[in-house]
Design an enzyme around this catalytic site. Sequence first.
Site, PDB file in Angstrom:
ATOM      1  CD  GLU A   1      -3.846  -5.091  -1.934  1.00 22.48           C
ATOM      2  OE1 GLU A   1      -2.601  -5.008  -1.940  1.00 22.48           O
ATOM      3  OE2 GLU A   1      -4.599  -4.171  -2.276  1.00 22.48           O
TER       4      GLU A   1
ATOM      5  CG  HIS B   1       1.891  -2.170  -3.801  1.00 24.82           C
ATOM      6  ND1 HIS B   1       1.191  -2.308  -2.620  1.00 24.82           N
ATOM      7  CD2 HIS B   1       0.968  -2.144  -4.806  1.00 24.82           C
ATOM      8  CE1 HIS B   1      -0.108  -2.372  -2.890  1.00 24.82           C
ATOM      9  NE2 HIS B   1      -0.268  -2.264  -4.198  1.00 24.82           N
TER      10      HIS B   1
ATOM     11  CG  ASP C   1      -7.400   1.779  -4.260  1.00 25.52           C
ATOM     12  OD1 ASP C   1      -7.083   0.796  -3.556  1.00 25.52           O
ATOM     13  OD2 ASP C   1      -6.579   2.392  -4.969  1.00 25.52           O
TER      14      ASP C   1
ATOM     15  CG  HIS D   1      -2.012  -6.347  -5.514  1.00 23.30           C
ATOM     16  ND1 HIS D   1      -2.867  -6.263  -6.581  1.00 23.30           N
ATOM     17  CD2 HIS D   1      -1.972  -5.101  -4.964  1.00 23.30           C
ATOM     18  CE1 HIS D   1      -3.323  -5.028  -6.699  1.00 23.30           C
ATOM     19  NE2 HIS D   1      -2.798  -4.300  -5.721  1.00 23.30           N
TER      20      HIS D   1
ATOM     21  CG  ASN E   1      -2.344   0.606   0.747  1.00 17.46           C
ATOM     22  OD1 ASN E   1      -2.397   1.667   0.148  1.00 17.46           O
ATOM     23  ND2 ASN E   1      -3.425  -0.073   1.098  1.00 17.46           N
TER      24      ASN E   1
ATOM     25  CE1 TYR F   1      -6.172  -5.661 -10.232  1.00 19.00           C
ATOM     26  CE2 TYR F   1      -4.074  -6.647  -9.612  1.00 19.00           C
ATOM     27  CZ  TYR F   1      -4.835  -5.535  -9.925  1.00 19.00           C
ATOM     28  OH  TYR F   1      -4.239  -4.290  -9.928  1.00 19.00           O
TER      29      TYR F   1
END
Length: 380
Positions: A345, A131, A279, A205, A105, A207
């Site tokens: 996450e 990150h 987000d 991470h 993050n 998806y």
Amino acid sequence: MTRQWALAGAAATLIMAAGSGQAFAADAKRATFGRLTDGQTVEAVTLSNHKGTSATVITYGASLQALMTPDRNGKAADIALGYSDLKTYVSTPQYFGATVGRFANRIAAGKYSIDGKTYAAPVNNGVNSLHGGTKGFDKVNWTVVKVQDGDAASVEMTYVSPDGDMGYPGQMTVHAIYSLNENNELTIRYTATTTKPTIVNITNHAYWNLAGEGGSRSINEHTLTLLADAYLPTDAGAIPTGEIRKVDGTVFDFRKPTAIGARVRDAADPQIVFGRGYDHNWVASRTRTAAPRLMAVVEDAVSGRKLELLSDQPGIQFYSGNFLDGTSSGKSGHIYREGDAFVLEPQIFPDTPNQPDFGSAILRPGETYSNTLIYRFSTQ
């Protein structure tokens, strides 16, 4: 590594449990995924069970490259976004399935202090660091330590981040263990130690699209449940303001199953405008818990697939794929676009090093950092 059956010399891997029928062992297969320009070999390890679920992990970024699992009719699909070749992982990085760190993050302006000394990580997300910086854990090749079959097939990888790497103090030794059992649980456990006081926040991470990464449907009709009664509002640069805000009466209330797309375009909420959707970090607890507990549930009514996520971390970042912009083509040839995937996450709160009320992100010599994630797959 080949599948082991209960034949002479391998009886331990497939046994008859008295009164309960056969018990199978999950297995792991190791292969070459590609080679980097410096000659390093990137490996792929596929973990498989006898429920039709398999997970492929590559050493580049210690990344989950694929997750095959059946729908309610037994038809398997790959539900994790990713690339089919190493070249694209290197040329078009999108954090697909990657291990992110040293600090997952964002860190405001990339700057933070430890014991009165200021450090700086590279800025790679507007004016902030994201990150771990320009070359985080997602862009290095990890080393396989061990691959094994058994009740849970597993692969252990390690990476040694040198002192000063991306501006972070201390040599950090990180381990990532992926394991898949016969209960359709994919567990990822991260641990880290350091030679100097430093900061750390490591997560995965991945998806996800429970309909399949091939683009048959977006994730907007997936229902999401987040077991959190507060979230962290951010500024326009996605840095938390420091406020811990209750979700009551807001578009951030997912305590009951809610379609991801139901409120993702609510322009009346400036937080949605800032993130072009979701987000944000939800507050599951104020501190790390002793053991993983359920944090999130995602369900796809059409396929019947269900994903439950457990972790021991205080926060969970939910990202609704807002910046998938059509520049990446996935394993099936589908061009990934906005709304094609979601990310969950588990982690400590973003910008914790600069937010005293969020706790501490400091890891000191002699201590061990850990984050355990459990993805549980089922159908209904």
